[in-house]
Write an enzyme that holds these catalytic residues in place. Structure first.
Site, mmCIF file in Angstrom:
data_model
loop_
_atom_site.group_PDB
_atom_site.id
_atom_site.type_symbol
_atom_site.label_atom_id
_atom_site.label_comp_id
_atom_site.label_asym_id
_atom_site.label_seq_id
_atom_site.Cartn_x
_atom_site.Cartn_y
_atom_site.Cartn_z
ATOM 1 N N ALA A 65 0.865 -1.184 0.000
ATOM 2 C CA ALA A 65 0.000 0.000 0.000
ATOM 3 C C ALA A 65 0.901 1.234 0.000
ATOM 4 O O ALA A 65 2.064 1.164 0.417
ATOM 5 C CB ALA A 65 -0.893 -0.012 1.229
ATOM 6 N N GLY A 108 0.731 -4.973 0.999
ATOM 7 C CA GLY A 108 -0.462 -5.050 0.150
ATOM 8 C C GLY A 108 -0.184 -5.757 -1.172
ATOM 9 O O GLY A 108 -1.094 -6.328 -1.770
ATOM 10 N N GLU A 111 -0.524 -9.310 -0.388
ATOM 11 C CA GLU A 111 -1.957 -9.540 -0.139
ATOM 12 C C GLU A 111 -2.750 -9.533 -1.450
ATOM 13 O O GLU A 111 -3.680 -10.320 -1.631
ATOM 14 C CB GLU A 111 -2.486 -8.469 0.829
ATOM 15 C CG GLU A 111 -1.922 -8.665 2.231
ATOM 16 C CD GLU A 111 -2.122 -7.448 3.135
ATOM 17 O OE1 GLU A 111 -1.803 -6.322 2.698
ATOM 18 O OE2 GLU A 111 -2.600 -7.625 4.263
ATOM 19 N N GLU A 131 4.900 -4.898 7.119
ATOM 20 C CA GLU A 131 4.220 -3.775 7.784
ATOM 21 C C GLU A 131 4.698 -3.567 9.215
ATOM 22 O O GLU A 131 4.727 -2.441 9.715
ATOM 23 C CB GLU A 131 2.697 -3.998 7.791
ATOM 24 C CG GLU A 131 2.027 -3.942 6.433
ATOM 25 C CD GLU A 131 1.941 -5.289 5.730
ATOM 26 O OE1 GLU A 131 2.709 -6.214 6.091
ATOM 27 O OE2 GLU A 131 1.106 -5.423 4.816
#
Ligand code: CAA
Length: 257
Positions: A65, A108, A111, A131
């Site tokens: 992200a 992300g 993911e 993260e």
């Protein structure tokens, strides 16, 4: 589309979505994910498309992200923006999505690959949920999908230390389907996708739905769901064609009806 490139027919019945934000290593900002959502919606409705490939290109899949976009957000900003709601489309897409991963698939990015149905990785791929190193934790399914894919102790190690795993480790742990040479990523992924694209799209979608249901049901509920989808395939012309072709010793011609 500013941050992705879409080819709805890269080969017969196969569509390609390529993340394209190279300077930021395909960091998944909100706009990029809105574009992915919209492209998936369109391709899922396109009768010519049977399989979708999602890639970041040869250098990097996605570095997570967009940290810069969320660095100063408050919890309420995050709640109101609800950036992961765009990700729900990936889960809702009925057609199979194959992630083609080269280079980093982090946070992300990892993911996103795991939200797809299958993962082809190149020998340069690196998967990780880092993260924890920036004072937060996975928020787009990392603690759930990674744990289901590779088991608790390995997922704990990746999520709690942020360490990356290589493509051979990812293969050994059951996170990915296969490893291909980086230069052949698209070629090999297309070959893999073509195997599915020539089958009955009705049966493929129902089968995908049934496999996914295994993660949301008890065994008995899942078996009932599966049986009903199996029976439902008998409402399709493709089932008649597939079985007739077997009996007549010829190749089936599936129409998706
Ligand atoms: N968000 C925003 N920008 C990013 C980014 C990210 N996730 N990852 C890389 N970039 C940017 C860098 O800031 C840099 O931009 P500038 O040139 O403007 O400085 C550019 O992309 C190139 O990156 P690096 O110079 O860092 O490249 P590198 O080769 O030295 O390192 C890397 C590569 C190891 C992937 C490193 O960039 C990195 O660690 N990135 C962050 C990985 C990460 O922590 N991801 C998790 C994000 S949080 C998340 O994903 C939450 C969730 O669950 C959804």
């Amino acid at each position: 589309m500013e941050f992705i490139k879409v080819n709805p027919q890269i080969e017969k019945h196969i569509a390609l979505i390529e993340l394209h934000r190279p300077k930021e290593l395909n960091a998944l900002n909100r706009q990029l994910m809105i574009e992915v959502r919209d492209a998936l919606r369109e391709l899922d409705e396109d009768d010519q498309v049977r399989v979708i490939i999602l890639t970041g290109g040869e250098k990097v899949f996605a570095a997570g992200a967009d940290i810069k976009q969320m660095a100063n957000a408050t919890a309420i900003d995050m709640y109101n923006i609800d950036q992961f709601s765009t990700w729900d489309q990936i889960k809702k897409t009925k057609k199979p999505i194959i992630a083609a991963v080269s280079g980093f698939a982090l946070g992300g990015g990892c993911e996103l690959a795991m939200t797809c149905d299958m993962i082809i990785a190149t020998d340069t791929a690196k998967f990780g949920q880092p993260e924890i190193k920036i004072g937060t934790m996975p928020g787009a399914g990392g603690t759930q999908r990674l744990t289901r894919a590779i088991g608790k102790v390995r997922a704990m190690e990746m999520v709690l230390t942020g360490k990356f795993i290589s493509a051979p480790e990812a293969l050994q742990f059951g996170l990915i389907n296969k490893i291909v040479p980086a230069a052949l990523m698209l070629f090999e992924t297309l070959r893999f996708a073509a195997e599915i694209a020539k089958l009955s799209p009705v049966a493929v979608k129902l089968a995908k739905e049934s496999v996914n249901n295994a993660f949301n049901s008890t065994l008995d509920e899942g078996l009932i769901f599966e049986r009903k989808n199996f029976y439902l395939t008998f409402a399709s012309e493709d089932q008649k064609e597939g079985m007739a072709a077997f009996v007549e010793k010829r190749n089936p011609d599936f129409k998706g009806k």
